[in-house]
Design a protein around this motif. Structure first.
Motif, mmCIF file in Angstrom:
data_model
loop_
_atom_site.group_PDB
_atom_site.id
_atom_site.type_symbol
_atom_site.label_atom_id
_atom_site.label_comp_id
_atom_site.label_asym_id
_atom_site.label_seq_id
_atom_site.Cartn_x
_atom_site.Cartn_y
_atom_site.Cartn_z
ATOM 1 N N ALA A 27 2.518 -16.955 -6.304
ATOM 2 C CA ALA A 27 2.690 -15.651 -5.652
ATOM 3 C C ALA A 27 3.968 -15.669 -4.819
ATOM 4 C CB ALA A 27 1.460 -15.322 -4.809
ATOM 5 N N SER A 28 4.059 -14.783 -3.827
ATOM 6 C CA SER A 28 5.230 -14.747 -2.954
ATOM 7 C C SER A 28 4.804 -14.199 -1.604
ATOM 8 C CB SER A 28 6.331 -13.861 -3.551
ATOM 9 O OG SER A 28 5.989 -12.491 -3.396
ATOM 10 N N GLY A 29 5.753 -14.152 -0.676
ATOM 11 C CA GLY A 29 5.458 -13.589 0.629
ATOM 12 C C GLY A 29 5.021 -12.136 0.577
ATOM 13 N N HIS A 30 5.341 -11.443 -0.529
ATOM 14 C CA HIS A 30 4.927 -10.043 -0.664
ATOM 15 C C HIS A 30 3.422 -9.900 -0.891
ATOM 16 C CE1 HIS A 30 8.960 -8.338 -0.723
ATOM 17 N NE2 HIS A 30 9.332 -9.295 -1.553
ATOM 18 N N ASP A 31 2.753 -11.002 -1.263
ATOM 19 C CA ASP A 31 1.359 -10.946 -1.696
ATOM 20 C C ASP A 31 0.445 -10.308 -0.654
ATOM 21 O OD1 ASP A 31 -0.274 -11.443 -3.893
ATOM 22 O OD2 ASP A 31 -1.031 -13.317 -3.076
ATOM 23 N N PHE A 32 0.590 -10.711 0.604
ATOM 24 C CA PHE A 32 -0.316 -10.212 1.649
ATOM 25 C C PHE A 32 0.336 -9.160 2.542
ATOM 26 C CE2 PHE A 32 -2.384 -14.105 0.336
ATOM 27 C CZ PHE A 32 -3.714 -13.702 0.266
ATOM 28 N N GLU A 33 1.560 -8.799 2.231
ATOM 29 C CA GLU A 33 2.267 -7.767 3.003
ATOM 30 C C GLU A 33 1.473 -6.456 3.079
ATOM 31 O OE1 GLU A 33 6.760 -5.773 2.971
ATOM 32 O OE2 GLU A 33 6.088 -7.016 1.295
ATOM 33 N N PRO A 34 0.847 -5.980 1.983
ATOM 34 C CA PRO A 34 0.132 -4.694 2.049
ATOM 35 C C PRO A 34 -1.108 -4.721 2.942
ATOM 36 C CG PRO A 34 0.595 -5.322 -0.237
ATOM 37 C CD PRO A 34 0.868 -6.518 0.609
ATOM 38 N N ILE A 35 -1.582 -5.918 3.308
ATOM 39 C CA ILE A 35 -2.795 -6.006 4.126
ATOM 40 C C ILE A 35 -2.533 -5.597 5.572
ATOM 41 C CG2 ILE A 35 -4.295 -7.757 5.216
ATOM 42 C CD1 ILE A 35 -4.768 -8.942 2.520
ATOM 43 N N VAL A 36 -1.286 -5.741 6.027
ATOM 44 C CA VAL A 36 -0.983 -5.495 7.450
ATOM 45 C C VAL A 36 -1.449 -4.108 7.905
ATOM 46 C CG1 VAL A 36 0.824 -5.350 9.195
ATOM 47 C CG2 VAL A 36 0.863 -7.204 7.518
ATOM 48 N N PRO A 37 -1.062 -3.027 7.219
ATOM 49 C CA PRO A 37 -1.557 -1.713 7.682
ATOM 50 C C PRO A 37 -3.075 -1.574 7.538
ATOM 51 C CG PRO A 37 -0.282 -1.488 5.637
ATOM 52 C CD PRO A 37 -0.073 -2.876 6.126
ATOM 53 N N GLU A 38 -3.662 -2.254 6.539
ATOM 54 C CA GLU A 38 -5.114 -2.172 6.342
ATOM 55 C C GLU A 38 -5.881 -2.817 7.493
ATOM 56 O OE1 GLU A 38 -6.637 -3.273 2.472
ATOM 57 O OE2 GLU A 38 -4.699 -2.839 1.538
ATOM 58 N N LEU A 39 -5.250 -3.767 8.186
ATOM 59 C CA LEU A 39 -5.915 -4.424 9.309
ATOM 60 C C LEU A 39 -6.131 -3.459 10.473
ATOM 61 C CD1 LEU A 39 -3.984 -7.824 9.303
ATOM 62 C CD2 LEU A 39 -6.394 -7.487 8.680
ATOM 63 N N GLY A 40 -5.263 -2.453 10.590
ATOM 64 C CA GLY A 40 -5.430 -1.450 11.629
ATOM 65 C C GLY A 40 -5.431 -2.019 13.038
ATOM 66 N N LEU A 41 -4.575 -3.000 13.288
ATOM 67 C CA LEU A 41 -4.542 -3.620 14.613
ATOM 68 C C LEU A 41 -3.949 -2.659 15.640
ATOM 69 C CD1 LEU A 41 -3.257 -7.197 13.653
ATOM 70 C CD2 LEU A 41 -5.626 -6.472 14.044
ATOM 71 N N PRO A 42 -4.447 -2.675 16.874
ATOM 72 C CA PRO A 42 -3.870 -1.820 17.925
ATOM 73 C C PRO A 42 -2.404 -2.167 18.164
ATOM 74 C CG PRO A 42 -5.944 -2.824 18.655
ATOM 75 C CD PRO A 42 -5.576 -3.486 17.377
ATOM 76 N N GLU A 43 -1.581 -1.154 18.391
ATOM 77 C CA GLU A 43 -0.162 -1.392 18.661
ATOM 78 C C GLU A 43 0.033 -2.298 19.868
ATOM 79 O OE1 GLU A 43 2.176 2.134 18.983
ATOM 80 O OE2 GLU A 43 1.565 2.912 17.023
ATOM 81 N N SER A 44 -0.909 -2.216 20.812
ATOM 82 C CA SER A 44 -0.794 -3.008 22.040
ATOM 83 C C SER A 44 -0.832 -4.507 21.777
ATOM 84 C CB SER A 44 -1.911 -2.636 23.013
ATOM 85 O OG SER A 44 -3.183 -2.887 22.427
ATOM 86 N N MET A 45 -1.356 -4.921 20.604
ATOM 87 C CA MET A 45 -1.395 -6.354 20.285
ATOM 88 C C MET A 45 -0.007 -6.903 19.992
ATOM 89 S SD MET A 45 -4.882 -6.927 18.058
ATOM 90 C CE MET A 45 -4.429 -8.610 17.634
ATOM 91 N N ALA A 46 0.900 -6.065 19.526
ATOM 92 C CA ALA A 46 2.312 -6.431 19.289
ATOM 93 C C ALA A 46 2.438 -7.716 18.475
ATOM 94 C CB ALA A 46 3.056 -6.566 20.620
#
Length: 219
Positions: A27-46
């Motif tokens: 795979a590549s570093g792109h593999d899990f890139e789409p998961i970031v928005p799905e995690l829905g982490l609060p912006e305050s976590m930075a």
């Protein structure tokens, strides 16, 4: 200092924590890139997400084909014979990325390692041997490849860990995930073991659980 090429996703405000997430074989570093928005982490976590690309090397079990891999796998039996020198090289390369985050102003206790499959084996080796305390370790559909050689650091004796595995995984059988947990427990760690009705992948329920865990250890 030369670093592995990486995809980096920056938070809206200056990063105060970092997740370094390693992909699996081929795979590549792109593999899990789409998961970031799905995690829905609060912006305050930075949280800064760092997705390194593994080097291109020949892989014995795939007929010597050159592909992205953290180390060569020499056989697919239950013991997973691997190239130990290559896994150490990859662990050193990930350690360099941790050190870069520290140089950028992120405290080591706000840096978390994650790895899927082959990337998880490197994450185990890196996190458990690292000489500064880390925020946590996510071992996803993986195995503890260096359990006979791993020199554990006192700094991460209390490292928070989740170990996730698919109940129907045909690539890395769940028995290998359970074996890793048993070894970790024998060493005095307290990993949280979670299974999901899936194969060699991630699933929506798991992504929600990962989000909640990240908020607990980095929130």
């Amino acid at each position: 200092m030369s670093y592995l090429p990486c995809i980096e996703i920056e938070p809206e405000q200056p990063a105060t924590s970092a997740v370094i997430w390693l992909h699996g074989l081929g795979a590549s570093g792109h593999d899990f890139e789409p998961i970031v928005p799905e995690l829905g982490l609060p912006e305050s976590m930075a949280v800064r997400f760092v997705f390194p690309h593994a080097p291109q090397i020949p892989v014995t079990i795939n007929g010597g084909m050159v592909m992205p891999a953290w180390y060569d796998i020499l056989s697919m039996d239950i013991d997973r014979k691997i190239d130990q020198s290559q896994i150490m090289q990859s662990a050193n390369a990930i350690t360099a990325l941790i050190e870069r985050e520290i140089e950028r102003g992120i405290d080591s206790q706000r840096i978390l390692l994650a790895g899927f499959s082959q990337g998880g084996a490197v994450a185990y080796q890196t996190a458990l041997s690292y000489d500064k305390p880390l925020a946590g370790l996510m071992a996803l559909s993986t195995y503890l490849a260096t359990h006979e050689t791993l020199e554990r650091s006192e700094a991460n004796r209390q490292l928070p860990m989740i170990v996730d595995h698919g109940m129907y995984d045909p690539v890395v059988p769940e028995a290998l995930g359970k074996h890793a947990v048993a070894v970790l427990q024998s060493w005095g760690y307290a990993p949280e073991y979670r299974t999901y009705p899936m194969e060699h992948q991630v699933c929506p329920q798991q992504i929600g659980d990962i989000s909640r865990w990240l908020q607990k250890v980095l929130g």
